[in-house]
Write a protein that holds these residues in place. Structure first.
Motif, PDB file in Angstrom:
ATOM      1  N   SER A  23       0.833  -1.205   0.000  1.00 57.99           N
ATOM      2  CA  SER A  23       0.000   0.000   0.000  1.00 57.99           C
ATOM      3  C   SER A  23       0.866   1.254   0.000  1.00 57.99           C
ATOM      4  CB  SER A  23      -0.937   0.010   1.216  1.00 57.99           C
ATOM      5  OG  SER A  23      -0.257   0.317   2.415  1.00 57.99           O
ATOM      6  N   TRP A  24       2.013   1.207   0.679  1.00 58.81           N
ATOM      7  CA  TRP A  24       2.886   2.383   0.687  1.00 58.81           C
ATOM      8  C   TRP A  24       3.659   2.521  -0.613  1.00 58.81           C
ATOM      9  CZ3 TRP A  24       5.723   5.045   5.245  1.00 58.81           C
ATOM     10  CH2 TRP A  24       4.775   5.647   6.071  1.00 58.81           C
ATOM     11  N   VAL A  25       4.037   1.419  -1.220  1.00 55.91           N
ATOM     12  CA  VAL A  25       4.691   1.521  -2.529  1.00 55.91           C
ATOM     13  C   VAL A  25       3.752   2.199  -3.523  1.00 55.91           C
ATOM     14  CG1 VAL A  25       5.562   0.209  -4.496  1.00 55.91           C
ATOM     15  CG2 VAL A  25       6.235  -0.429  -2.192  1.00 55.91           C
ATOM     16  N   ARG A  26       2.493   1.798  -3.504  1.00 55.99           N
ATOM     17  CA  ARG A  26       1.521   2.437  -4.396  1.00 55.99           C
ATOM     18  C   ARG A  26       1.335   3.908  -4.045  1.00 55.99           C
ATOM     19  NH1 ARG A  26      -2.560  -2.739  -4.109  1.00 55.99           N
ATOM     20  NH2 ARG A  26      -1.678  -3.901  -5.868  1.00 55.99           N
ATOM     21  N   SER A  27       1.358   4.216  -2.750  1.00 55.65           N
ATOM     22  CA  SER A  27       1.259   5.612  -2.326  1.00 55.65           C
ATOM     23  C   SER A  27       2.463   6.413  -2.799  1.00 55.65           C
ATOM     24  CB  SER A  27       1.145   5.694  -0.798  1.00 55.65           C
ATOM     25  OG  SER A  27      -0.047   5.095  -0.337  1.00 55.65           O
ATOM     26  N   PHE A  28       3.662   5.840  -2.661  1.00 58.10           N
ATOM     27  CA  PHE A  28       4.870   6.519  -3.146  1.00 58.10           C
ATOM     28  C   PHE A  28       4.757   6.831  -4.631  1.00 58.10           C
ATOM     29  CE2 PHE A  28       7.482   4.007   0.191  1.00 58.10           C
ATOM     30  CZ  PHE A  28       7.157   4.921   1.179  1.00 58.10           C
ATOM     31  N   GLN A  29       4.355   5.839  -5.393  1.00 57.18           N
ATOM     32  CA  GLN A  29       4.267   6.029  -6.842  1.00 57.18           C
ATOM     33  C   GLN A  29       3.247   7.104  -7.204  1.00 57.18           C
ATOM     34  OE1 GLN A  29       3.453   1.935  -7.871  1.00 57.18           O
ATOM     35  NE2 GLN A  29       5.617   1.363  -7.895  1.00 57.18           N
ATOM     36  N   ALA A  30       2.127   7.121  -6.479  1.00 58.41           N
ATOM     37  CA  ALA A  30       1.098   8.126  -6.759  1.00 58.41           C
ATOM     38  C   ALA A  30       1.564   9.522  -6.357  1.00 58.41           C
ATOM     39  CB  ALA A  30      -0.194   7.770  -6.023  1.00 58.41           C
ATOM     40  N   SER A  31       2.154   9.657  -5.167  1.00 56.35           N
ATOM     41  CA  SER A  31       2.554  10.983  -4.686  1.00 56.35           C
ATOM     42  C   SER A  31       3.751  11.520  -5.461  1.00 56.35           C
ATOM     43  CB  SER A  31       2.866  10.946  -3.189  1.00 56.35           C
ATOM     44  OG  SER A  31       3.932  10.075  -2.889  1.00 56.35           O
ATOM     45  N   MET A  32       4.695  10.650  -5.838  1.00 55.78           N
ATOM     46  CA  MET A  32       5.832  11.115  -6.634  1.00 55.78           C
ATOM     47  C   MET A  32       5.366  11.647  -7.983  1.00 55.78           C
ATOM     48  SD  MET A  32       8.552   8.081  -5.689  1.00 55.78           S
ATOM     49  CE  MET A  32       9.673   8.490  -7.046  1.00 55.78           C
ATOM     50  N   ALA A  33       4.390  10.970  -8.577  1.00 58.07           N
ATOM     51  CA  ALA A  33       3.872  11.426  -9.863  1.00 58.07           C
ATOM     52  C   ALA A  33       3.096  12.728  -9.707  1.00 58.07           C
ATOM     53  CB  ALA A  33       2.980  10.346 -10.475  1.00 58.07           C
ATOM     54  N   PHE A  34       2.284  12.824  -8.654  1.00 50.91           N
ATOM     55  CA  PHE A  34       1.431  13.994  -8.479  1.00 50.91           C
ATOM     56  C   PHE A  34       2.242  15.225  -8.081  1.00 50.91           C
ATOM     57  CE2 PHE A  34      -1.511  16.794  -6.302  1.00 50.91           C
ATOM     58  CZ  PHE A  34      -2.610  16.777  -7.145  1.00 50.91           C
ATOM     59  N   PHE A  35       3.155  15.067  -7.119  1.00 52.81           N
ATOM     60  CA  PHE A  35       3.934  16.198  -6.614  1.00 52.81           C
ATOM     61  C   PHE A  35       5.209  16.452  -7.408  1.00 52.81           C
ATOM     62  CE2 PHE A  35       1.949  14.691  -2.472  1.00 52.81           C
ATOM     63  CZ  PHE A  35       0.948  15.651  -2.491  1.00 52.81           C
ATOM     64  N   GLY A  36       5.563  15.533  -8.300  1.00 57.29           N
ATOM     65  CA  GLY A  36       6.750  15.730  -9.122  1.00 57.29           C
ATOM     66  C   GLY A  36       8.057  15.578  -8.355  1.00 57.29           C
ATOM     67  N   LEU A  37       8.108  14.684  -7.364  1.00 58.88           N
ATOM     68  CA  LEU A  37       9.333  14.472  -6.596  1.00 58.88           C
ATOM     69  C   LEU A  37      10.403  13.824  -7.471  1.00 58.88           C
ATOM     70  CD1 LEU A  37      10.985  14.344  -3.972  1.00 58.88           C
ATOM     71  CD2 LEU A  37       9.847  12.160  -3.466  1.00 58.88           C
ATOM     72  N   GLU A  38      11.604  14.409  -7.432  1.00 57.59           N
ATOM     73  CA  GLU A  38      12.739  13.884  -8.185  1.00 57.59           C
ATOM     74  C   GLU A  38      13.902  13.601  -7.241  1.00 57.59           C
ATOM     75  OE1 GLU A  38      13.607  16.803 -11.112  1.00 57.59           O
ATOM     76  OE2 GLU A  38      11.690  16.569 -12.171  1.00 57.59           O
ATOM     77  N   SER A  39      14.829  12.756  -7.674  1.00 55.99           N
ATOM     78  CA  SER A  39      15.964  12.392  -6.823  1.00 55.99           C
ATOM     79  C   SER A  39      16.846  13.594  -6.522  1.00 55.99           C
ATOM     80  CB  SER A  39      16.790  11.281  -7.485  1.00 55.99           C
ATOM     81  OG  SER A  39      17.302  11.722  -8.737  1.00 55.99           O
ATOM     82  N   THR A  40      16.789  14.625  -7.348  1.00 53.11           N
ATOM     83  CA  THR A  40      17.611  15.814  -7.128  1.00 53.11           C
ATOM     84  C   THR A  40      16.988  16.794  -6.140  1.00 53.11           C
ATOM     85  OG1 THR A  40      16.593  16.801  -9.097  1.00 53.11           O
ATOM     86  CG2 THR A  40      18.725  15.685  -9.385  1.00 53.11           C
ATOM     87  N   ASP A  41      15.739  16.553  -5.736  1.00 56.26           N
ATOM     88  CA  ASP A  41      15.074  17.438  -4.782  1.00 56.26           C
ATOM     89  C   ASP A  41      15.692  17.327  -3.397  1.00 56.26           C
ATOM     90  OD1 ASP A  41      12.958  18.997  -5.938  1.00 56.26           O
ATOM     91  OD2 ASP A  41      11.896  17.133  -6.347  1.00 56.26           O
ATOM     92  N   LYS A  42      15.573  18.413  -2.652  1.00 55.58           N
ATOM     93  CA  LYS A  42      15.937  18.423  -1.238  1.00 55.58           C
ATOM     94  C   LYS A  42      14.687  18.836  -0.473  1.00 55.58           C
ATOM     95  CE  LYS A  42      20.832  19.524  -1.972  1.00 55.58           C
ATOM     96  NZ  LYS A  42      21.954  20.424  -1.598  1.00 55.58           N
ATOM     97  N   THR A  43      14.113  17.878   0.262  1.00 54.32           N
ATOM     98  CA  THR A  43      12.839  18.079   0.944  1.00 54.32           C
ATOM     99  C   THR A  43      13.067  18.463   2.397  1.00 54.32           C
ATOM    100  OG1 THR A  43      11.682  16.496  -0.471  1.00 54.32           O
ATOM    101  CG2 THR A  43      10.712  16.936   1.691  1.00 54.32           C
ATOM    102  N   MET A  44      12.377  19.491   2.846  1.00 57.59           N
ATOM    103  CA  MET A  44      12.366  19.868   4.257  1.00 57.59           C
ATOM    104  C   MET A  44      10.971  19.642   4.819  1.00 57.59           C
ATOM    105  SD  MET A  44      13.295  21.143   7.205  1.00 57.59           S
ATOM    106  CE  MET A  44      14.934  21.882   7.075  1.00 57.59           C
ATOM    107  N   ALA A  45      10.874  18.747   5.822  1.00 58.24           N
ATOM    108  CA  ALA A  45       9.635  18.531   6.568  1.00 58.24           C
ATOM    109  C   ALA A  45       9.954  18.845   8.021  1.00 58.24           C
ATOM    110  CB  ALA A  45       9.146  17.094   6.405  1.00 58.24           C
ATOM    111  N   PRO A  46       9.701  20.078   8.472  1.00 55.63           N
ATOM    112  CA  PRO A  46      10.238  20.531   9.755  1.00 55.63           C
ATOM    113  C   PRO A  46       9.471  20.081  10.990  1.00 55.63           C
ATOM    114  CG  PRO A  46       9.029  22.299   8.695  1.00 55.63           C
ATOM    115  CD  PRO A  46       9.035  21.150   7.730  1.00 55.63           C
ATOM    116  N   GLY A  47       8.400  19.313  10.820  1.00 57.90           N
ATOM    117  CA  GLY A  47       7.611  18.873  11.971  1.00 57.90           C
ATOM    118  C   GLY A  47       8.126  17.571  12.560  1.00 57.90           C
ATOM    119  N   PRO A  48       7.462  17.063  13.593  1.00 58.40           N
ATOM    120  CA  PRO A  48       7.906  15.822  14.249  1.00 58.40           C
ATOM    121  C   PRO A  48       7.728  14.601  13.354  1.00 58.40           C
ATOM    122  CG  PRO A  48       5.790  16.542  15.133  1.00 58.40           C
ATOM    123  CD  PRO A  48       6.266  17.654  14.250  1.00 58.40           C
TER     124      PRO A  48
END
Length: 463
Positions: free
Chosen positions: A131-156
């Motif tokens: 279920s998470w692999v499918r979620s990863f594939q969907a969110s990467m496609a929708f949000f356009g996440l690439e390996s060159t991105d640097k993501t900041m998620a500053p919460g817990p």
């Protein structure tokens, strides 16, 4: 597999590239892989993690889901008795088989998620690796996440929003940043010095970062995407974020821990939404959405009802706490009870049925009132709730944070005339210096009612 096979891949292909940054701590892909692999033999069949953000947390989490192991991540701010109760329900620690840092069978459970709660024992549900692999594939496609991105998620990282962002980056081979604890200045420093290209956060954090960033001259032009969850962005936050990060696409999405992603929209640079709109975009890749009544009957476009989802990303259900209402099933369609409607394929969110205000026989959802109020000039943010009323059953009241002084109740009412039906408009308005927030940064309608009921100066009647 959720992400461990991918982690092995990045450690082999890009051993010296940065994988994880937590404050001043950094780990390369190779060092993360080695640290996690060393911890696998010590991990139980079910591991309970209850600690703050650190690189060690990341390594322990990776080790805790190796093979067919399962991990439950608890909020360290919960009272000790609550954490102990969850541990007791999960059972005594038991050894796990296998010592390799690799992914288990796709259909096996790896994550024990918790609904949020600070006083009562939260419901626990499980998720499969697939279920998470499918979620990863969907969110990467929708949000356009690439390996060159640097993501900041500053919460817990104990929050599902941030834990997912971490895992998604491990799967995608993308650099992930967080902090020991949220600090506006530290996020600004990371954007400036580490080249952050992507932010994952809640609206209250985005408001602070944007407004203070504009005041302090923090350059966020390199941020290309901002992903917000928790509540729909209000007009002032959108405007501030647009000016502070002019090149970013602003993503909003609707989802639930038990359902994963449901629908979303992306506002490209320069694009603005309609004022007071409740639309939250179209379904994610691989997701179908229908509106159903309480008997599972399909409702037509424009009719309010239960938002029902069919996808391969839905959780397995509850380990405990299932009252038959929190996650309902109609055949292969699921709902958590959120209410909304569809128009031409776009989903509109009204909110939880439990939040609904019934006034003079009319159903009013606070969410749509708040969105309408936030579009009124001079209103920075708003929260609406229902107070007991002998005549109406409940009356709609609203607390508003002003963006400038001198606004009157008459001006607010006039501003609502074009964006909100008359029978949904608040009867009374209160001036707030700040929104009533929980410890997790979410708006609390009950706290607003408490302030009003107690005559607290935090909520002052607007004439």
């Amino acid at each position: 597999m959720p992400f461990l096979d991918q982690l092995q891949r990045w450690a082999n292909e890009r051993p010296d590239d940065t994988a994880i940054v937590v404050g001043a701590q950094r780990l390369t892909w190779e060092s993360l892989q080695k640290l996690a692999a060393d911890l696998v033999p010590q991990s139980q069949q079910v591991t309970v993690l209850t600690e703050g953000n650190s690189v060690e947390f990341v390594a322990r989490f990776a080790a805790a889901v190796a093979g067919e192991r399962q991990c439950a991540v608890l909020d360290p701010s919960w009272p000790e008795h609550l954490r102990n109760e969850v541990r007791s329900r999960l059972g005594a620690p038991a050894p796990a088989s296998g010592t390799a840092l690799d992914d288990g069978p796709a259909d096996s459970s790896f994550l024990i998620g918790m609904t949020s709660g600070t006083t009562s024992v939260p419901k626990a549900f499980t998720r499969s690796r697939q279920s998470w692999v499918r979620s990863f594939q969907a969110s990467m496609a929708f949000f356009g996440l690439e390996s060159t991105d640097k993501t900041m998620a500053p919460g817990p990282l104990a929050s599902s929003l941030n834990l997912y962002a971490l895992s998604e980056c491990l799967y995608a081979g993308s650099e992930f940043h967080t902090l020991d604890s949220f600090d506006v200045g530290d996020v600004h420093a990371a954007i400036t010095h580490d080249g952050i290209t992507r932010l994952v956060l809640v609206p209250t954090m985005l408001r602070l970062l944007s407004e203070r960033g504009l005041l302090g001259g923090v350059d966020a032009s390199g941020v290309r995407s901002i992903i917000c969850a928790g509540s729909k962005l209000d007009a002032r936050t959108l405007e501030a974020a647009r000016r502070w990060a002019p090149n970013a696409t602003l993503f909003e999405y609707y989802g639930a821990s038990e359902l994963s992603f449901v629908s979303g929209l992306g506002l490209a640079p320069g694009q603005t939404p309609s004022p007071g709109g409740s639309g939250i975009g179209r379904p994610f890749p691989g997701v179908e959405v229908l509106i159903m009544d309480d008997d599972g009957g399909i409702l037509p476009d424009g009719a309010d009802g239960n938002i029902c989802v069919r996808s391969g990303m839905v959780s397995n259900g509850y380990l405990w706490g299932d009252d038959g209402q929190a996650l309902r099933r109609f055949g292969d369609w699921f709902t958590v009870g959120d209410q909304g409607y569809l128009t031409d394929g776009e989903l509109h969110i009204l909110g939880r049925r439990s939040d609904m205000i019934i006034t003079s026989g009319k159903n009013v959802y606070p969410h749509e009132v708040e969105l309408a109020l936030a579009s009124v000039p001079g209103v920075a943010a708003a929260v609406a709730a229902g107070m007991p009323d002998d005549l109406r059953g409940q009356r709609v009241v609203a607390g508003i944070v002003l963006s400038n002084g001198g606004l009157t109740a008459t001006q607010v009412r006039t501003g609502l005339e074009e964006v909100l039906a008359r029978d949904k408009r608040p009867i009374q308005y209160y001036i707030l210096d700040e929104l009533p927030l929980t410890d997790r940064g979410k708006v609390s309608r009950q706290l607003l009612l408490d302030w009003i009921g107690e005559g607290d100066r935090k909520a002052r009647r607007l004439a």
